[in-house]
Design a protein around this motif. Sequence first.
Motif, PDB file in Angstrom:
ATOM      1  N   TRP A 370      19.770   8.046  -1.243  1.00  0.00           N
ATOM      2  CA  TRP A 370      20.488   7.320  -0.185  1.00  0.00           C
ATOM      3  C   TRP A 370      21.784   8.035   0.213  1.00  0.00           C
ATOM      4  CZ3 TRP A 370      19.509   2.508  -3.606  1.00  0.00           C
ATOM      5  CH2 TRP A 370      18.236   1.973  -3.327  1.00  0.00           C
ATOM      6  N   THR A 371      21.970   9.288  -0.265  1.00  0.00           N
ATOM      7  CA  THR A 371      23.122  10.162   0.042  1.00  0.00           C
ATOM      8  C   THR A 371      24.455   9.514  -0.317  1.00  0.00           C
ATOM      9  OG1 THR A 371      23.329   9.389   2.335  1.00  0.00           O
ATOM     10  CG2 THR A 371      21.801  11.227   1.928  1.00  0.00           C
ATOM     11  N   LEU A 372      24.447   8.728  -1.387  1.00  0.00           N
ATOM     12  CA  LEU A 372      25.690   8.086  -1.817  1.00  0.00           C
ATOM     13  C   LEU A 372      26.427   8.920  -2.863  1.00  0.00           C
ATOM     14  CD1 LEU A 372      24.418   4.390  -2.086  1.00  0.00           C
ATOM     15  CD2 LEU A 372      25.719   5.439  -0.218  1.00  0.00           C
ATOM     16  N   ILE A 373      25.696   9.709  -3.641  1.00  0.00           N
ATOM     17  CA  ILE A 373      26.319  10.536  -4.685  1.00  0.00           C
ATOM     18  C   ILE A 373      25.641  11.892  -4.714  1.00  0.00           C
ATOM     19  CG2 ILE A 373      26.955   8.536  -6.114  1.00  0.00           C
ATOM     20  CD1 ILE A 373      24.560   9.259  -7.914  1.00  0.00           C
ATOM     21  N   PRO A 374      26.280  12.912  -5.341  1.00  0.00           N
ATOM     22  CA  PRO A 374      25.621  14.207  -5.539  1.00  0.00           C
ATOM     23  C   PRO A 374      24.458  14.066  -6.539  1.00  0.00           C
ATOM     24  CG  PRO A 374      28.003  14.365  -5.841  1.00  0.00           C
ATOM     25  CD  PRO A 374      27.687  12.924  -5.796  1.00  0.00           C
ATOM     26  N   PRO A 375      23.632  15.105  -6.672  1.00  0.00           N
ATOM     27  CA  PRO A 375      22.471  15.006  -7.576  1.00  0.00           C
ATOM     28  C   PRO A 375      22.813  15.003  -9.056  1.00  0.00           C
ATOM     29  CG  PRO A 375      22.613  17.192  -6.629  1.00  0.00           C
ATOM     30  CD  PRO A 375      23.629  16.358  -5.920  1.00  0.00           C
ATOM     31  N   TYR A 376      24.001  15.472  -9.442  1.00  0.00           N
ATOM     32  CA  TYR A 376      24.408  15.542 -10.852  1.00  0.00           C
ATOM     33  C   TYR A 376      23.286  16.137 -11.709  1.00  0.00           C
ATOM     34  CZ  TYR A 376      28.353  12.567  -9.545  1.00  0.00           C
ATOM     35  OH  TYR A 376      29.490  12.068  -8.956  1.00  0.00           O
ATOM     36  N   GLN A 377      22.944  17.377 -11.394  1.00  0.00           N
ATOM     37  CA  GLN A 377      21.780  17.999 -12.018  1.00  0.00           C
ATOM     38  C   GLN A 377      21.904  18.126 -13.527  1.00  0.00           C
ATOM     39  OE1 GLN A 377      21.073  21.647  -9.660  1.00  0.00           O
ATOM     40  NE2 GLN A 377      18.978  20.907  -9.604  1.00  0.00           N
ATOM     41  N   LEU A 378      23.071  18.474 -14.041  1.00  0.00           N
ATOM     42  CA  LEU A 378      23.227  18.662 -15.476  1.00  0.00           C
ATOM     43  C   LEU A 378      22.986  17.359 -16.226  1.00  0.00           C
ATOM     44  CD1 LEU A 378      23.869  20.645 -17.712  1.00  0.00           C
ATOM     45  CD2 LEU A 378      26.295  20.093 -17.455  1.00  0.00           C
ATOM     46  N   VAL A 379      23.546  16.262 -15.692  1.00  0.00           N
ATOM     47  CA  VAL A 379      23.321  14.952 -16.323  1.00  0.00           C
ATOM     48  C   VAL A 379      21.843  14.596 -16.278  1.00  0.00           C
ATOM     49  CG1 VAL A 379      23.855  12.492 -16.198  1.00  0.00           C
ATOM     50  CG2 VAL A 379      25.644  14.184 -15.741  1.00  0.00           C
ATOM     51  N   THR A 380      21.223  14.825 -15.115  1.00  0.00           N
ATOM     52  CA  THR A 380      19.791  14.538 -14.974  1.00  0.00           C
ATOM     53  C   THR A 380      18.964  15.389 -15.938  1.00  0.00           C
ATOM     54  OG1 THR A 380      20.143  14.011 -12.641  1.00  0.00           O
ATOM     55  CG2 THR A 380      17.893  14.448 -13.331  1.00  0.00           C
ATOM     56  N   PHE A 381      19.339  16.659 -16.058  1.00  0.00           N
ATOM     57  CA  PHE A 381      18.623  17.567 -16.961  1.00  0.00           C
ATOM     58  C   PHE A 381      18.686  17.067 -18.406  1.00  0.00           C
ATOM     59  CE2 PHE A 381      19.049  21.172 -19.922  1.00  0.00           C
ATOM     60  CZ  PHE A 381      17.793  21.746 -19.779  1.00  0.00           C
ATOM     61  N   ILE A 382      19.889  16.716 -18.855  1.00  0.00           N
ATOM     62  CA  ILE A 382      20.062  16.234 -20.234  1.00  0.00           C
ATOM     63  C   ILE A 382      19.260  14.951 -20.454  1.00  0.00           C
ATOM     64  CG2 ILE A 382      21.738  15.315 -21.884  1.00  0.00           C
ATOM     65  CD1 ILE A 382      23.817  17.211 -20.629  1.00  0.00           C
ATOM     66  N   CYS A 383      19.297  14.047 -19.470  1.00  0.00           N
ATOM     67  CA  CYS A 383      18.558  12.785 -19.604  1.00  0.00           C
ATOM     68  C   CYS A 383      17.056  13.021 -19.632  1.00  0.00           C
ATOM     69  CB  CYS A 383      18.931  11.848 -18.461  1.00  0.00           C
ATOM     70  SG  CYS A 383      20.608  11.202 -18.555  1.00  0.00           S
ATOM     71  N   TYR A 384      16.562  13.925 -18.768  1.00  0.00           N
ATOM     72  CA  TYR A 384      15.133  14.227 -18.761  1.00  0.00           C
ATOM     73  C   TYR A 384      14.693  14.836 -20.091  1.00  0.00           C
ATOM     74  CZ  TYR A 384      13.498  13.317 -13.975  1.00  0.00           C
ATOM     75  OH  TYR A 384      13.082  12.726 -12.819  1.00  0.00           O
ATOM     76  N   ILE A 385      15.449  15.818 -20.564  1.00  0.00           N
ATOM     77  CA  ILE A 385      15.102  16.459 -21.839  1.00  0.00           C
ATOM     78  C   ILE A 385      15.098  15.427 -22.967  1.00  0.00           C
ATOM     79  CG2 ILE A 385      15.963  18.052 -23.608  1.00  0.00           C
ATOM     80  CD1 ILE A 385      14.549  19.494 -21.418  1.00  0.00           C
ATOM     81  N   SER A 386      16.104  14.557 -22.971  1.00  0.00           N
ATOM     82  CA  SER A 386      16.185  13.514 -24.002  1.00  0.00           C
ATOM     83  C   SER A 386      15.004  12.575 -23.897  1.00  0.00           C
ATOM     84  CB  SER A 386      17.495  12.736 -23.862  1.00  0.00           C
ATOM     85  OG  SER A 386      18.614  13.585 -23.996  1.00  0.00           O
ATOM     86  N   PHE A 387      14.641  12.212 -22.665  1.00  0.00           N
ATOM     87  CA  PHE A 387      13.525  11.292 -22.459  1.00  0.00           C
ATOM     88  C   PHE A 387      12.223  11.879 -23.002  1.00  0.00           C
ATOM     89  CE2 PHE A 387       9.853  10.338 -19.714  1.00  0.00           C
ATOM     90  CZ  PHE A 387       9.696   8.996 -20.004  1.00  0.00           C
ATOM     91  N   PHE A 388      11.908  13.117 -22.601  1.00  0.00           N
ATOM     92  CA  PHE A 388      10.643  13.714 -23.050  1.00  0.00           C
ATOM     93  C   PHE A 388      10.673  14.033 -24.544  1.00  0.00           C
ATOM     94  CE2 PHE A 388      10.146  14.400 -18.501  1.00  0.00           C
ATOM     95  CZ  PHE A 388       8.810  14.079 -18.336  1.00  0.00           C
ATOM     96  N   PHE A 389      11.828  14.383 -25.067  1.00  0.00           N
ATOM     97  CA  PHE A 389      11.928  14.625 -26.514  1.00  0.00           C
ATOM     98  C   PHE A 389      11.676  13.338 -27.300  1.00  0.00           C
ATOM     99  CE2 PHE A 389      14.693  14.611 -30.331  1.00  0.00           C
ATOM    100  CZ  PHE A 389      14.018  15.573 -31.064  1.00  0.00           C
ATOM    101  N   LEU A 390      12.295  12.253 -26.868  1.00  0.00           N
ATOM    102  CA  LEU A 390      12.124  10.973 -27.573  1.00  0.00           C
ATOM    103  C   LEU A 390      10.700  10.448 -27.424  1.00  0.00           C
ATOM    104  CD1 LEU A 390      15.547   9.355 -26.628  1.00  0.00           C
ATOM    105  CD2 LEU A 390      14.828  10.057 -28.913  1.00  0.00           C
TER     106      LEU A 390
END
Length: 795
Positions: A370-390
């Motif tokens: 919705w173009t309200l915030i930047p993509p915050y790729q590093l945060v997204t990356f850490i969350c994705y890695i944590s999600f698939f690891f868990l």
Amino acid sequence: MWFKKPYLLIFAVAITGCFQSLAANNSHPPSSKAVIDLTNQSLTKSVELNNQWEFYWNKLLSPQDSTTKGSVLVDFPYDWTKNIDGKSYPSFGYATYKVTVLLPKNRKTLLLAVPEAYTSYKLYVNDKLEASNGVVGTNNESSVPYWERHTVVVPPGIDTLRLLLQVSNFSHSKAGVKSPFIIGDRDHVLLHEKQSASINLILTGCMIMGGLFFIGLYLLGKRDKTIILFALFSLIYSYRIIGTDTYVLHSIIPNISWHLTIRLEYLTLFIGIALFSLYTLHLYPKDIRPFVVKGIYTISGIFSLATLCLPPLYFTQLITPFLLVMLFSLLYVPYVYIKAYRRNRPGAIYTLMSSFTLLPVFAISLLHYWTLIPPYQLVTFICYISFFFLQSLALSHRVSFALKNAKRIAEEGFEAKSEFLSNMSHEIRTPLNAVIGMSHLLLKSKPTQDQKEHLDVLLFSANNLLAIVNDILDYHKIEAGKISIEHVEMDVTTIANYVVRGLELAAKEKGLALNLTIDKALQNKVIGDPTRTSQVITNLVHNAIKFTDKGSVDVSITVVSQAKTTITLAIQVKDTGVGISTENQGLVFERFEQAGSSEFNGPRGTGLGLSISKRILELQNSTLYLKSVEGKGSTFFFEQTFEKGEEINEINYNLEPVNENLKPFEGICILLVEDNPMNVLVAQRYLEGWGATIDVASNGFEALHKYDDSRHRIVLMDLQMPILDGYEAAKKMRKTGVTKPIIALTANLATEIETQIAAVGIDDYIIKPFLPKELFKKVSQYAIEQQQSEEHQLI
């Protein structure tokens, strides 16, 4: 700087233009009424050009056009389908964006990062075409959609950028530009671009490798649907990382079909959510409502079908209603994981933690969409890695849990098999005790020479049957790694003679000659396992007779070498039977396998004999070999090195332990506790023959009442009896102060009872069927010890 009043805008443009013309000879006065002033910024970091731009609907202006008629100022980035100031435009169409950017002096080389647009564009910088995506046209036929990010180098010395952006769209439900232009120091912008691409590539690689790993685990494991669903979800969703937002895939594969990638972009979203809902259902089927999952994958299926069948104009509009499905899933999945955790489901703690790592990912994705915030790729990356690891931990825990259950079931089955074999052994040993015992008694009654030979064969056959029972149990122990090899003195010559005499009748019935040849150099007994050696030779001879219809079976024992303390023997069994083909010779040593000639029509047996023999020899550092020619016969042989024992004397078939005229146990009263009448008869005949007085009790309860401490010197106690077994009877005797020796009579194996009998106070044991000398030895030992103890107390 935003200029919302026209006269202020004109004034600012004029002042800025005058300043720029005085500042540099290569400057051009801005031709746009939209100006972004960056002269007071260092641009060492990146800046978004998200101020107001001029917008010309249904006009593809060229750099030479200086007109500003028909333009409106829009907040850039601008999707022209959105309602702005009460006005919006249809998605299909074309337009031009213009802006002038004023740059600071004395700066380094800059880089202008240009995002993708809906759905094709041309970018002119200072009247020069610098970047383009697809083909910009005025209709569907002349316009070609494509998405890819570009960068434009801005060298030092240029203080004004006149940006003109042509955009056309005849494919997507949205139109215009969705992301801002970014300008900044070249190294900083390049670093940001590389970091963004690297994060996406690493995350995609992790998801693909994880998906392939779980596919392998599924194919090589129990075919758990949960594993394959998560594997497919990982592989499919990996496209969402590399094929959307920054569109790294489009840079890796230039000119890839836009119509293909846009479908993949939406399909992977719809199918990914459906797969994850099915994965959760199979992961915790008792904690989730099936109709909810059915609803999610039904909607996802309909949307996926629409994506495959409809033009992009229509299926791209499905993203907004599907966001509601995603939002519902985002809230429902943690609820399921919380229920699973509270009910102690395997791996629930990991899935619950993974759901909390997924919340920021979806929140960032929605707000960025919705173009309200930047993509915050590093945060997204850490969350994705944590999600698939868990989630991987949860699946690993599930696999581990299944393996533990399988191991427990296997162990229970193993225990059940062990108990069955133990019970079978006990039931066979009990009547064998009577057969062997009565054979010894008959041998004692001065039989004729013919009767003596027959009794010897009968006794050997009974012992051989006992050895077979023992070897079945030993095979079970071999598989469990619990076999033990005895090291006692034995006479290989006697063993071979007994084997041949015991199988001589079977050979005569088939008209075969059964011959035994023993090397005269063999003058010593050896240290080994007589039961195992007898079983191996018996198996080889019996096997040779079975597969031979005419001719002979020759058994030979040859001294290969000998020293002062050791001797190496070669034991060979040769037949003139059907033989074995070269390709089948390796099969004969496998359990339940028989590789005789196809012409052999005799009984096949269990196929365990050679396998047992081979394993028994391997445990004694020897190997069983085979030489065979099909149709001519086979030769099985092995070499084994033994320690030497005493010299061989004349064979004594009568194993009576004492002179029959002596009564060594005279005056000794023994309480015999045994429920089997035949076993009572055998033990009673032996003991009374040696002078002992015997009182009999048929069970443990009766033994407690019959025991007389002043009369009985020894208690012989069977362990398995009705009413009260030997364990409980011995335990109660010890509690009442009985100190006399208690010797167990049992058909169980020694390894099965040693700990139990010690716990209840039983002093020793005799395994049934027992030899007379063994019974004599144990009773004599404890009788003497008891007599010495009583004499010591009197002193």
